[in-house]
Scaffold this motif. Structure first.
Motif, PDB file in Angstrom:
ATOM      1  N   ALA A 124       0.833  -1.207   0.000  1.00 40.58           N
ATOM      2  CA  ALA A 124       0.000   0.000   0.000  1.00 40.58           C
ATOM      3  C   ALA A 124       0.864   1.252   0.000  1.00 40.58           C
ATOM      4  CB  ALA A 124      -0.938  -0.010   1.206  1.00 40.58           C
ATOM      5  N   LEU A 125       1.941   1.246   0.776  1.00 34.55           N
ATOM      6  CA  LEU A 125       2.835   2.399   0.834  1.00 34.55           C
ATOM      7  C   LEU A 125       3.589   2.586  -0.483  1.00 34.55           C
ATOM      8  CD1 LEU A 125       4.083   1.853   4.468  1.00 34.55           C
ATOM      9  CD2 LEU A 125       2.980   3.943   3.648  1.00 34.55           C
ATOM     10  N   VAL A 126       3.996   1.486  -1.106  1.00 34.16           N
ATOM     11  CA  VAL A 126       4.665   1.586  -2.403  1.00 34.16           C
ATOM     12  C   VAL A 126       3.707   2.165  -3.441  1.00 34.16           C
ATOM     13  CG1 VAL A 126       5.665   0.259  -4.309  1.00 34.16           C
ATOM     14  CG2 VAL A 126       6.356  -0.224  -1.950  1.00 34.16           C
ATOM     15  N   ALA A 127       2.460   1.707  -3.425  1.00 31.92           N
ATOM     16  CA  ALA A 127       1.474   2.256  -4.357  1.00 31.92           C
ATOM     17  C   ALA A 127       1.270   3.751  -4.123  1.00 31.92           C
ATOM     18  CB  ALA A 127       0.147   1.505  -4.216  1.00 31.92           C
ATOM     19  N   ARG A 128       1.235   4.166  -2.851  1.00 30.86           N
ATOM     20  CA  ARG A 128       1.104   5.596  -2.555  1.00 30.86           C
ATOM     21  C   ARG A 128       2.315   6.362  -3.079  1.00 30.86           C
ATOM     22  NH1 ARG A 128      -1.424   8.711   1.321  1.00 30.86           N
ATOM     23  NH2 ARG A 128      -3.187   7.378   0.841  1.00 30.86           N
ATOM     24  N   GLY A 129       3.501   5.791  -2.894  1.00 28.91           N
ATOM     25  CA  GLY A 129       4.696   6.452  -3.387  1.00 28.91           C
ATOM     26  C   GLY A 129       4.668   6.657  -4.890  1.00 28.91           C
ATOM     27  N   ARG A 130       4.233   5.640  -5.604  1.00 22.74           N
ATOM     28  CA  ARG A 130       4.167   5.755  -7.067  1.00 22.74           C
ATOM     29  C   ARG A 130       3.167   6.820  -7.483  1.00 22.74           C
ATOM     30  NH1 ARG A 130       6.297   1.134  -9.789  1.00 22.74           N
ATOM     31  NH2 ARG A 130       4.814   1.419 -11.487  1.00 22.74           N
ATOM     32  N   GLU A 131       2.056   6.902  -6.778  1.00 30.85           N
ATOM     33  CA  GLU A 131       1.048   7.917  -7.092  1.00 30.85           C
ATOM     34  C   GLU A 131       1.583   9.326  -6.870  1.00 30.85           C
ATOM     35  OE1 GLU A 131      -2.290   7.056  -4.660  1.00 30.85           O
ATOM     36  OE2 GLU A 131      -2.794   5.177  -5.683  1.00 30.85           O
ATOM     37  N   GLU A 134       8.536   9.995   1.362  1.00 29.91           N
ATOM     38  CA  GLU A 134       8.072   9.560   2.673  1.00 29.91           C
ATOM     39  C   GLU A 134       7.406   8.191   2.595  1.00 29.91           C
ATOM     40  OE1 GLU A 134       5.711  12.933   3.378  1.00 29.91           O
ATOM     41  OE2 GLU A 134       7.343  14.147   4.164  1.00 29.91           O
ATOM     42  N   ALA A 135       6.533   8.015   1.601  1.00 35.14           N
ATOM     43  CA  ALA A 135       5.816   6.745   1.483  1.00 35.14           C
ATOM     44  C   ALA A 135       6.783   5.600   1.194  1.00 35.14           C
ATOM     45  CB  ALA A 135       4.764   6.848   0.381  1.00 35.14           C
ATOM     46  N   PHE A 136       7.699   5.820   0.232  1.00 36.10           N
ATOM     47  CA  PHE A 136       8.677   4.776  -0.067  1.00 36.10           C
ATOM     48  C   PHE A 136       9.564   4.500   1.148  1.00 36.10           C
ATOM     49  CE2 PHE A 136       8.226   6.043  -4.704  1.00 36.10           C
ATOM     50  CZ  PHE A 136       7.662   4.837  -5.099  1.00 36.10           C
ATOM     51  N   GLY A 137       9.953   5.555   1.856  1.00 36.32           N
ATOM     52  CA  GLY A 137      10.800   5.372   3.028  1.00 36.32           C
ATOM     53  C   GLY A 137      10.106   4.565   4.110  1.00 36.32           C
ATOM     54  N   VAL A 168      12.503  -2.097  -6.009  1.00 32.98           N
ATOM     55  CA  VAL A 168      11.665  -1.118  -6.714  1.00 32.98           C
ATOM     56  C   VAL A 168      11.327   0.044  -5.786  1.00 32.98           C
ATOM     57  CG1 VAL A 168       9.362  -0.754  -7.704  1.00 32.98           C
ATOM     58  CG2 VAL A 168      10.725  -2.746  -8.393  1.00 32.98           C
ATOM     59  N   ALA A 169      11.002  -0.260  -4.530  1.00 31.86           N
ATOM     60  CA  ALA A 169      10.691   0.803  -3.569  1.00 31.86           C
ATOM     61  C   ALA A 169      11.913   1.674  -3.311  1.00 31.86           C
ATOM     62  CB  ALA A 169      10.186   0.191  -2.259  1.00 31.86           C
ATOM     63  N   PHE A 170      13.071   1.057  -3.192  1.00 30.08           N
ATOM     64  CA  PHE A 170      14.305   1.827  -2.978  1.00 30.08           C
ATOM     65  C   PHE A 170      14.573   2.750  -4.164  1.00 30.08           C
ATOM     66  CE2 PHE A 170      18.971   2.183  -3.415  1.00 30.08           C
ATOM     67  CZ  PHE A 170      19.234   2.878  -2.245  1.00 30.08           C
ATOM     68  N   GLU A 171      14.445   2.233  -5.377  1.00 30.66           N
ATOM     69  CA  GLU A 171      14.651   3.063  -6.565  1.00 30.66           C
ATOM     70  C   GLU A 171      13.634   4.197  -6.616  1.00 30.66           C
ATOM     71  OE1 GLU A 171      16.483  -0.416  -9.503  1.00 30.66           O
ATOM     72  OE2 GLU A 171      14.332  -0.032  -9.440  1.00 30.66           O
ATOM     73  N   GLY A 172      12.402   3.918  -6.219  1.00 34.30           N
ATOM     74  CA  GLY A 172      11.386   4.963  -6.189  1.00 34.30           C
ATOM     75  C   GLY A 172      11.725   6.062  -5.199  1.00 34.30           C
ATOM     76  N   ARG A 173      12.206   5.667  -4.023  1.00 42.24           N
ATOM     77  CA  ARG A 173      12.585   6.686  -3.049  1.00 42.24           C
ATOM     78  C   ARG A 173      13.740   7.529  -3.550  1.00 42.24           C
ATOM     79  NH1 ARG A 173      16.114   8.014   0.444  1.00 42.24           N
ATOM     80  NH2 ARG A 173      17.366   6.139   0.227  1.00 42.24           N
ATOM     81  N   VAL A 174      14.727   6.892  -4.181  1.00 43.13           N
ATOM     82  CA  VAL A 174      15.862   7.642  -4.719  1.00 43.13           C
ATOM     83  C   VAL A 174      15.389   8.628  -5.791  1.00 43.13           C
ATOM     84  CG1 VAL A 174      17.993   7.452  -6.049  1.00 43.13           C
ATOM     85  CG2 VAL A 174      17.573   5.877  -4.150  1.00 43.13           C
ATOM     86  N   GLU A 175      14.491   8.187  -6.666  1.00 44.10           N
ATOM     87  CA  GLU A 175      13.970   9.088  -7.697  1.00 44.10           C
ATOM     88  C   GLU A 175      13.306  10.306  -7.069  1.00 44.10           C
ATOM     89  OE1 GLU A 175      10.641   9.059 -11.288  1.00 44.10           O
ATOM     90  OE2 GLU A 175      11.610   7.173 -10.692  1.00 44.10           O
TER      91      GLU A 175
END
Length: 301
Positions: free
Chosen positions: A133-140, A151-154, A187-194
């Motif tokens: 759920a948090l990863v999905a929020r991060g992508r959004e 924050e969401a990815f973290g 994937v979550a780590f890469e999203g947070r870095v982005e």
């Protein structure tokens, strides 16, 4: 090696923790916490770990948590736990393990269903679901709200306590899921870095990207993120060297040249493309939100 990368992620999570009101709604309410993102753990609503036996009892629980709210037949459970040639007493031993789990988890949690058993899970009681759920929020959030995305990815990464299902990794039923979850963590780590790059925090990222690339040298997205962070730190030569190493690794290990995105980034660094310029670093907005209880975020005890 895994501990080094996990430690880097944990430090980054602590920096980002606690600033996004929209994410708090994804954290679970009070209830039992079934944790798969690390060694299998069950934490009661009083915050204390529930003692689960070792061996097949622990494997049985892990299998049922993975299939949460779905009935699993006794035949499937016996095959997963004892293999293709189970002993004649396997069904009786399964019943004994189920009885022990029922005593540990409390009445009504482990149900008999359709010739087998079903573990009843409430919303948010499994860390894997909160992570997704948090990863999905991060992508959004990535495009319009990079701080919210970071924050969401973290927070999603903060749910991890080590390799997924670490104590069950050699069980055949767990191996596919372990691989899937480890991919999702990357994937979550890469999203947070982005998201952090979009916030102008490139200088904070170089060290952890160095570690991540050393652990995952075939992931071109990570390689590109390291190159971009170095370039934005006025370290063009090192960014170009990072590309050279990435290309060398891809050619040697896969027989492939870097993909078009990594090659384009390399060319842009060579020509000092102005589109690579760092955005103005944003000041973290103040938060006066209360700190959630520790056990909702899967942090080490």
């Amino acid at each position: 090696a895994h501990r080094r990368l996990t430690g880097v992620w944990a430090a980054a999570v602590r920096r980002a923790w606690g600033r996004c009101a929209g994410v708090w709604g994804l954290l679970r309410s009070a209830g039992v916490d079934f944790r798969l993102l690390g060694p299998l753990e069950v934490v009661g609503d009083d915050g204390r770990e529930i003692a689960i036996g070792s061996g097949r009892q622990r494997a049985l629980l892990g299998l049922l948590v993975l299939r949460g709210n779905e009935p699993v037949s006794s035949e499937v459970l016996v095959e997963r736990l004892w293999g293709e040639a189970p002993p004649p007493t396997a069904h009786q031993m399964l019943q004994n393990q189920v009885s022990a789990l029922r005593r540990a988890l409390g009445e009504g949690r482990l149900e008999t269903a359709l010739g087998g058993y079903r573990l009843r899970l409430g919303e948010g009681e499994r860390d894997v679901d909160r992570f997704e759920a948090l990863v999905a929020r991060g992508r959004e959030c990535l495009g319009a709200d990079p701080e919210g995305a970071a924050e969401a990815f973290g927070e999603a990464l903060g749910l991890w306590r080590g390799p997924a299902l670490a104590d069950l990794a050699y069980e055949s039923f767990a191996q596919t899921e372990v691989g899937r979850l480890e991919e999702r963590r990357l994937v979550a780590f890469e999203g947070r870095v982005e998201a952090e790059l979009a916030l102008g925090r490139h200088a904070d990222l170089v060290a952890e990207l160095d570690v991540a690339v050393a652990e995952q040298p075939l992931r071109e997205r990570l390689q590109g993120q390291l190159m971009l962070a170095l370039y934005r730190c006025a370290r063009q030569a090192e960014a170009l060297e990072a590309y050279r190493r990435a290309r060398e690794t891809l050619v040697e290990q896969l027989g492939l040249e870097p993909g078009p995105e990594l090659r384009q980034l390399h060319q842009a660094i060579l020509t000092h493309d102005p589109q690579l310029a760092a955005p103005k670093r944003q000041i973290l907005r103040d938060s006066r939100l209360p700190t959630p209880p520790t056990r909702t975020i899967g942090r080490d005890e």
